[in-house]
Scaffold this active site. Sequence first.
Site, PDB file in Angstrom:
ATOM      1  N   PHE A 357       0.797  -1.210   0.000  1.00 39.83           N
ATOM      2  CA  PHE A 357       0.000   0.000   0.000  1.00 39.83           C
ATOM      3  C   PHE A 357       0.834   1.266   0.000  1.00 39.83           C
ATOM      4  CE2 PHE A 357      -2.312  -3.461   1.867  1.00 39.83           C
ATOM      5  CZ  PHE A 357      -3.446  -3.467   1.084  1.00 39.83           C
ATOM      6  N   GLY A 358       2.105   1.147  -0.029  1.00 42.85           N
ATOM      7  CA  GLY A 358       2.893   2.375  -0.033  1.00 42.85           C
ATOM      8  C   GLY A 358       4.352   2.070   0.197  1.00 42.85           C
ATOM      9  N   LYS A 375       5.495   3.795   7.260  1.00 39.24           N
ATOM     10  CA  LYS A 375       4.835   3.421   6.009  1.00 39.24           C
ATOM     11  C   LYS A 375       3.947   4.571   5.572  1.00 39.24           C
ATOM     12  CE  LYS A 375       2.879  -0.408   3.668  1.00 39.24           C
ATOM     13  NZ  LYS A 375       3.162  -1.827   3.628  1.00 39.24           N
ATOM     14  N   ASP A 472      -3.881  -9.590   3.170  1.00 37.45           N
ATOM     15  CA  ASP A 472      -2.724  -9.511   2.269  1.00 37.45           C
ATOM     16  C   ASP A 472      -1.543 -10.292   2.837  1.00 37.45           C
ATOM     17  OD1 ASP A 472      -1.476  -8.870  -0.040  1.00 37.45           O
ATOM     18  OD2 ASP A 472      -0.916  -6.835   0.554  1.00 37.45           O
TER      19      ASP A 472
END
Length: 703
Positions: A357-358, A375, A472
């Site tokens: 996600f980043g 993050k 995930d």
Amino acid sequence: MKPLPWLVLLLFLGLNQQIVVTGTGDQFIYSGFTDTNLVLDGAAMVTAHGVLDLTNGSVRLKGHAIHPAPLRFHKFSSNSSTLQSFSVSFVFGIISPHPSNGFTFFISPSKNFSGALPTQYMGLLSDQNNGMATNHIFAIELDTIQNSEFQDMNDNHVGVDINSLHSVQSDSAGFYDDKHGTFNNLTLVSGDPMQVWVDYDQEATQINVTMAPLNLAKPARVLISTKHDLSTVLTESAYAGFSSAAGKANARHYVLGWSFAVDSPAPAIDIARLPKMPRLGGSKDLSKFLEIILPIAAAAAGALILVVFLLVRRHLRYAELREDWEVEFGPHRFSYKDLFLATQGFKDKYLLGSGGFGRVYKGLLPVSATEIAVKRVWHDSNQGMKEFITEVVSIGRLQHRNLVPLTGYCRRNSELLLVYEFMLNGSLDRYLFSEEGKPTLSWAQRFGIIKDIASALCYLHEECEKVVIHRDIKASNVLLDDEMNGRLGDFGLARLYDHGVDPQTTHLVGTIGYLAPELASTGKASPLTDVFSFGVFFLEVTCGQRPIRPNEEENQIMLVDWVLQHWQKGSPSDTVDGRLHGNYVDQEACLVLKLGLICSHPSMDARPSMRQVMQYLNGDMPLPELMIPAHMSFQTLALMQNEGFDPYVRSSYPSSMVSYGASPLTRHGYFPLENEIELGPQPGRGLHCHLICTQRTVGFMNK
Ligand SMILES: *[C@@H]1O[C@H](CO)[C@@H](O)[C@H](O)[C@H]1NC(C)=O
Ligand SMILES: *[C@@H]1O[C@H](CO)[C@@H](O)[C@H](O)[C@H]1NC(C)=O
Ligand SMILES: *[C@@H]1O[C@H](CO)[C@@H](O)[C@H](O)[C@H]1NC(C)=O
Ligand SMILES: *[C@@H]1O[C@H](CO)[C@@H](O)[C@H](O)[C@H]1NC(C)=O
Ligand SMILES: *[C@@H]1O[C@H](CO)[C@@H](O)[C@H](O)[C@H]1NC(C)=O
């Protein structure tokens, strides 16, 4: 023609600051001296603002300013000439830091003062000619020094001089005010502009001198009135002007305006049209002032602008987003500034990895000197944010020794920053898949990590207050601490992108190769979709291979199916990572492989719960049989399970446009995979068939 209408006309036209009119009786008026043809000599000059400066600040330098044309003072009748009355007015100002001589207004037959002396002679006369009748000089002195040689009364006086600087009459500078008739001293060197009127009446042979501050009208009562017949003093034609020669440096004798008339009152000087008195010590000092002050002022203004700019930039740079509901999470809230400083402005140098996600950065908190991993998650809406923060960031609740501890968060516009404890040994995938000689993990380490993650997932699914679905699970989301224990990271983050209300608009989140088939068709994440991914993870760790890889014929090989084939052939051990060189416990490896296949079963109902997985792993319960019809791959089963499979979809589907649900990057259902390393169809990976064949059923294809 009378001169006055011309004057009025010229005033009306406003042609110039300076108006010179010569009529029948000679007369003129100067309102400032810009563009005049005054005869100037020595120190005399006209400043840029039109002020006549007689001294230019120099010492003992004579200065003269003379009206260029001679004036006719006498009137001729048949056989004689008679002196006429005349009238003068001028506005002046004196600045004198040290006691110094003043200046004179004079009427003289000559413009040549080369023989005159400076200082007490004021550039008018000399020791050679002072007092001589042949001088034919009439003057008004405005003297700022008391000179005993000429029996001056004081150092602030006005005198009437005839051929000599020994005044015939003098008085202290001042005026009688019209109301009370009281005398008011004026200080000549005050720097204030003052006006002087000199009137000579030939009939009465009377010389009157009056003065007043600039803002006052001519006082009714004169300052000096003395009887003297000037007939023999003034020549028929003579020049009018000013003379000075200061004895001390920086003394200034300024004349702002001047008017003169023979046989009539001097034209009134319009004080509104006069140049301003140079207040700060003259043009020289003014320019010095500008030289010194201006750069300082400019620098100060520049500094101010810079400070404002920096403050605004700082404000923008460190701007955060805070909402009321966040108050309760206050203790876990980090300031953006701290995180910015900890990562030195999110420098690439500190980038630990990007994906999911980043991007993740390593940081060092300045105060506590703790290492952190930050993050940065891009997020364009508030949707899901509150749920996410309530569920995950209110961290006290999610504490397990196999979860990466989340210590806090920070929010900005479209950005969420999550602060994790720094995991010394990085992510698991770097050990499993690295080609460049990183030490591979031993079987004991791998088995330990599998148990660690199983324990973490079991905690998320069954032991913490509320079920948290990870969404995930994959090797790159498993981090290794300093003791090489497995720690699950990124838990619950997917929730940010899961607004799952309507299956048609549901957003798939996860990583290709790990997505359970039913997730693609229903879009609903459940603990069992986590179990599916976890099964794939088992195989990854045991086989040291990515879930999807191309084979020699450029087909994609699903790790699950590859293991299944070997399992069905009775040679599961062939799939165990070759880098272990056979150093593994066969029984454990087989357990993990079989359990991985069971967990990754295309049918949800065939998968165990995490609690059961734990029991199998710990050997508390025997593994059930694998319910797969012989010679059938999972892939085929999954295809059969999801109806509407279109074989053309697979080949025609643009690989860069794999639908991944509305991501933070796109709203309409396509996710440019290049942007997300973990998701991309890269060499050695590819697209999971389960996902592809169900695109249509989830409604992603715009056919
Ligand atoms: C004053 O004027 C004289 C003559 O023009 C010049 O030589 C001198 O440099 C000037 N002095 C100052 C201080 O400007
Ligand atoms: C001319 O001058 C003389 C004396 O100089 C005087 O007596 C006489 O009256 C004058 N004539 C006129 C017309 O003014
Ligand atoms: C000015 O007067 C002096 C004598 O005082 C003389 O030498 C000089 O030539 C005169 N200058 C002019 C321009 O007439
Ligand atoms: C004016 O100045 C003179 C001389 O300095 C002084 O004697 C006198 O008292 C002053 N008068 C007033 C009203 O200040
Ligand atoms: C001069 O002043 C006296 C009074 O002091 C006055 O009578 C006379 O008219 C004045 N003369 C002029 C020309 O102003």
